[in-house]
Motif scaffolding. Structure first.
Motif, mmCIF file in Angstrom:
data_model
loop_
_atom_site.group_PDB
_atom_site.id
_atom_site.type_symbol
_atom_site.label_atom_id
_atom_site.label_comp_id
_atom_site.label_asym_id
_atom_site.label_seq_id
_atom_site.Cartn_x
_atom_site.Cartn_y
_atom_site.Cartn_z
ATOM 1 N N LYS A 1 -46.231 27.727 -26.353
ATOM 2 C CA LYS A 1 -46.461 29.040 -25.738
ATOM 3 C C LYS A 1 -47.321 28.998 -24.476
ATOM 4 O O LYS A 1 -47.248 29.903 -23.648
ATOM 5 C CB LYS A 1 -47.110 29.981 -26.762
ATOM 6 N N CYS A 2 -48.147 27.988 -24.314
ATOM 7 C CA CYS A 2 -49.052 27.967 -23.165
ATOM 8 C C CYS A 2 -48.295 27.594 -21.887
ATOM 9 O O CYS A 2 -47.209 26.999 -21.950
ATOM 10 C CB CYS A 2 -50.193 26.971 -23.403
ATOM 11 N N PRO A 3 -48.828 27.912 -20.702
ATOM 12 C CA PRO A 3 -48.194 27.525 -19.440
ATOM 13 C C PRO A 3 -48.095 26.002 -19.309
ATOM 14 O O PRO A 3 -49.015 25.273 -19.687
ATOM 15 C CB PRO A 3 -49.130 28.110 -18.376
ATOM 16 N N ILE A 4 -46.978 25.549 -18.758
ATOM 17 C CA ILE A 4 -46.716 24.109 -18.644
ATOM 18 C C ILE A 4 -46.289 23.783 -17.216
ATOM 19 O O ILE A 4 -45.457 24.494 -16.641
ATOM 20 C CB ILE A 4 -45.610 23.670 -19.623
ATOM 21 N N LEU A 5 -46.855 22.715 -16.669
ATOM 22 C CA LEU A 5 -46.410 22.191 -15.382
ATOM 23 C C LEU A 5 -45.567 20.951 -15.627
ATOM 24 O O LEU A 5 -46.027 19.997 -16.264
ATOM 25 C CB LEU A 5 -47.614 21.838 -14.496
ATOM 26 N N LEU A 6 -44.333 20.969 -15.140
ATOM 27 C CA LEU A 6 -43.425 19.824 -15.252
ATOM 28 C C LEU A 6 -43.300 19.172 -13.880
ATOM 29 O O LEU A 6 -42.898 19.823 -12.919
ATOM 30 C CB LEU A 6 -42.041 20.272 -15.728
ATOM 31 N N VAL A 7 -43.658 17.900 -13.793
ATOM 32 C CA VAL A 7 -43.582 17.182 -12.521
ATOM 33 C C VAL A 7 -42.657 15.980 -12.690
ATOM 34 O O VAL A 7 -42.774 15.217 -13.656
ATOM 35 C CB VAL A 7 -44.973 16.700 -12.051
ATOM 36 N N HIS A 8 -41.757 15.820 -11.749
ATOM 37 C CA HIS A 8 -40.842 14.677 -11.760
ATOM 38 C C HIS A 8 -40.499 14.326 -10.315
ATOM 39 O O HIS A 8 -40.720 15.122 -9.401
ATOM 40 C CB HIS A 8 -39.559 15.025 -12.524
ATOM 41 N N SER A 9 -39.973 13.140 -10.120
ATOM 42 C CA SER A 9 -39.550 12.710 -8.794
ATOM 43 C C SER A 9 -38.080 12.320 -8.830
ATOM 44 O O SER A 9 -37.622 11.685 -9.784
ATOM 45 C CB SER A 9 -40.375 11.506 -8.321
ATOM 46 N N LYS A 10 -37.348 12.696 -7.795
ATOM 47 C CA LYS A 10 -35.953 12.298 -7.707
ATOM 48 C C LYS A 10 -35.810 10.803 -7.415
ATOM 49 O O LYS A 10 -34.714 10.253 -7.512
ATOM 50 C CB LYS A 10 -35.239 13.127 -6.630
ATOM 51 N N GLU A 11 -36.945 10.170 -7.081
ATOM 52 C CA GLU A 11 -36.955 8.723 -6.841
ATOM 53 C C GLU A 11 -37.318 7.943 -8.113
ATOM 54 O O GLU A 11 -37.475 6.729 -8.062
ATOM 55 C CB GLU A 11 -37.959 8.379 -5.731
ATOM 56 N N ASP A 12 -37.449 8.647 -9.228
ATOM 57 C CA ASP A 12 -37.786 8.010 -10.500
ATOM 58 C C ASP A 12 -36.629 7.118 -10.946
ATOM 59 O O ASP A 12 -35.527 7.602 -11.189
ATOM 60 C CB ASP A 12 -38.072 9.082 -11.563
ATOM 61 N N ARG A 13 -36.898 5.824 -11.086
ATOM 62 C CA ARG A 13 -35.870 4.866 -11.494
ATOM 63 C C ARG A 13 -35.935 4.547 -12.984
ATOM 64 O O ARG A 13 -35.120 3.783 -13.495
ATOM 65 C CB ARG A 13 -36.013 3.564 -10.694
ATOM 66 N N ILE A 14 -36.912 5.128 -13.673
ATOM 67 C CA ILE A 14 -37.083 4.874 -15.103
ATOM 68 C C ILE A 14 -36.523 6.027 -15.934
ATOM 69 O O ILE A 14 -35.741 5.825 -16.857
ATOM 70 C CB ILE A 14 -38.573 4.664 -15.452
ATOM 71 N N VAL A 15 -36.941 7.243 -15.596
ATOM 72 C CA VAL A 15 -36.468 8.449 -16.291
ATOM 73 C C VAL A 15 -35.811 9.356 -15.252
ATOM 74 O O VAL A 15 -36.492 9.859 -14.356
ATOM 75 C CB VAL A 15 -37.640 9.198 -16.971
ATOM 76 N N PRO A 16 -34.513 9.591 -15.330
ATOM 77 C CA PRO A 16 -33.822 10.431 -14.333
ATOM 78 C C PRO A 16 -34.430 11.828 -14.251
ATOM 79 O O PRO A 16 -34.862 12.387 -15.266
ATOM 80 C CB PRO A 16 -32.386 10.489 -14.864
#
Length: 278
Positions: A224-239
């Motif tokens: 329920k709490c606010p969540i920040l999701l950060v990812h990179s399109k250059e991630d070669r480990i997890v798409p």
């Protein structure tokens, strides 16, 4: 050249080993496949990392998964708990700990089971989630930050046991579906579908879920709490598509695509986004 050939051959030898054992015992073949999958080959504290980690108050915490190494930097503000990813340790957070301390936050970080200075020789996201829950309930942090499998394990434990004192979460480079991870493992090692099905049954007998049922997108839908999701399109480990799938199941998440950092995401750009979110 020879080293590359050996590195390519070793996974296939494991697959041959699992396939052969499973002819005589499917359960035993699955147990061996899980054992190899769960064994981190890196992540112990290195010499150059010790100086920074020694700036923290350190203690060993007794858990059902063994003795876990904790690091505590005391501040005057809210408490931030940090869970690192596969084959890493608490030092990986130095890039974020320093600016958080400047703002007065208290910091709790740990070495996961079989990582850093913690006990153990094998590691799974479920084991990690149990340790995370123990530390979270002991220190009651207002903020949880997890990277990679640390993000997955943090969201799993929080979905299973919601904590009212947790105000915000930050998930960096989080995987989504365990099935994707396990199929990648199968393709790398080249064990048969028979071994995969036996591994699926083994995980269900140990943890109570099948591979296709363990998904971060399902965990996050319960938080329920606010969540920040950060990812990179250059991630070669997890798409980066993993983050998009996770975000689709959350009505209270903020999504940020980092232009820097790859999978590690320890850059000034990411730090700025985290500090702004907090």
């Amino acid at each position: 050249m020879i080293k590359k050939m050996i590195n390519k051959a070793v996974p296939k030898l494991y697959g041959f080993y699992f396939n052969t054992i499973s002819i005589f015992s499917k359960k035993r073949g699955a147990e061996k496949a899980l054992q190899v999958f769960s064994f981190p080959r890196k992540g112990k504290v290195l010499e150059f990392q010790k100086e920074f980690l020694e700036t923290a108050h350190q203690q060993k915490l007794v858990t059902e998964e063994g003795m876990i190494q904790l690091y505590y930097w005391e501040g005057t503000g809210k408490t931030v708990f940090m869970a690192h990813g596969w084959e890493s340790n608490a030092w990986r957070w130095k890039y974020l700990i320093d600016p958080l301390r400047e703002l007065g936050y208290s910091i709790i970080a740990l070495d996961a089971p079989a990582h850093g200075k913690s006990d153990g020789t094998n590691f799974t996201a479920v084991k990690y989630s149990r340790v995370i829950r123990t530390v979270v309930e002991l220190y009651q942090p207002e903020i949880i930050i997890g990277h990679s499998v640390g993000a997955m394990a943090s969201s799993f434990q929080e979905s299973e046991t919601p904590h009212v004192f947790v105000e915000k979460m930050v998930l960096l480079g989080s995987p989504n579906k365990l099935e994707v991870i396990m199929r990648d493992y199968q393709n790398l090692v080249r064990f048969t579908n028979s071994v995969y099905l036996s591994l699926d049954k083994l995980l269900h007998s140990i943890y109570g879920f099948y591979i296709h049922e363990f998904n971060t997108e399902d965990f996050i839908s319960k938080i329920k709490c606010p969540i920040l999701l950060v990812h990179s399109k250059e991630d070669r480990i997890v798409p980066h598509t993993s983050m998009e799938q996770i975000a689709a199941n959350s009505s209270n998440s903020t999504v940020y695509f980092s232009k820097t950092g790859g999978h590690s995401l320890h850059t000034e750009e990411v730090v700025e986004q985290i500090l702004s979110f907090l």
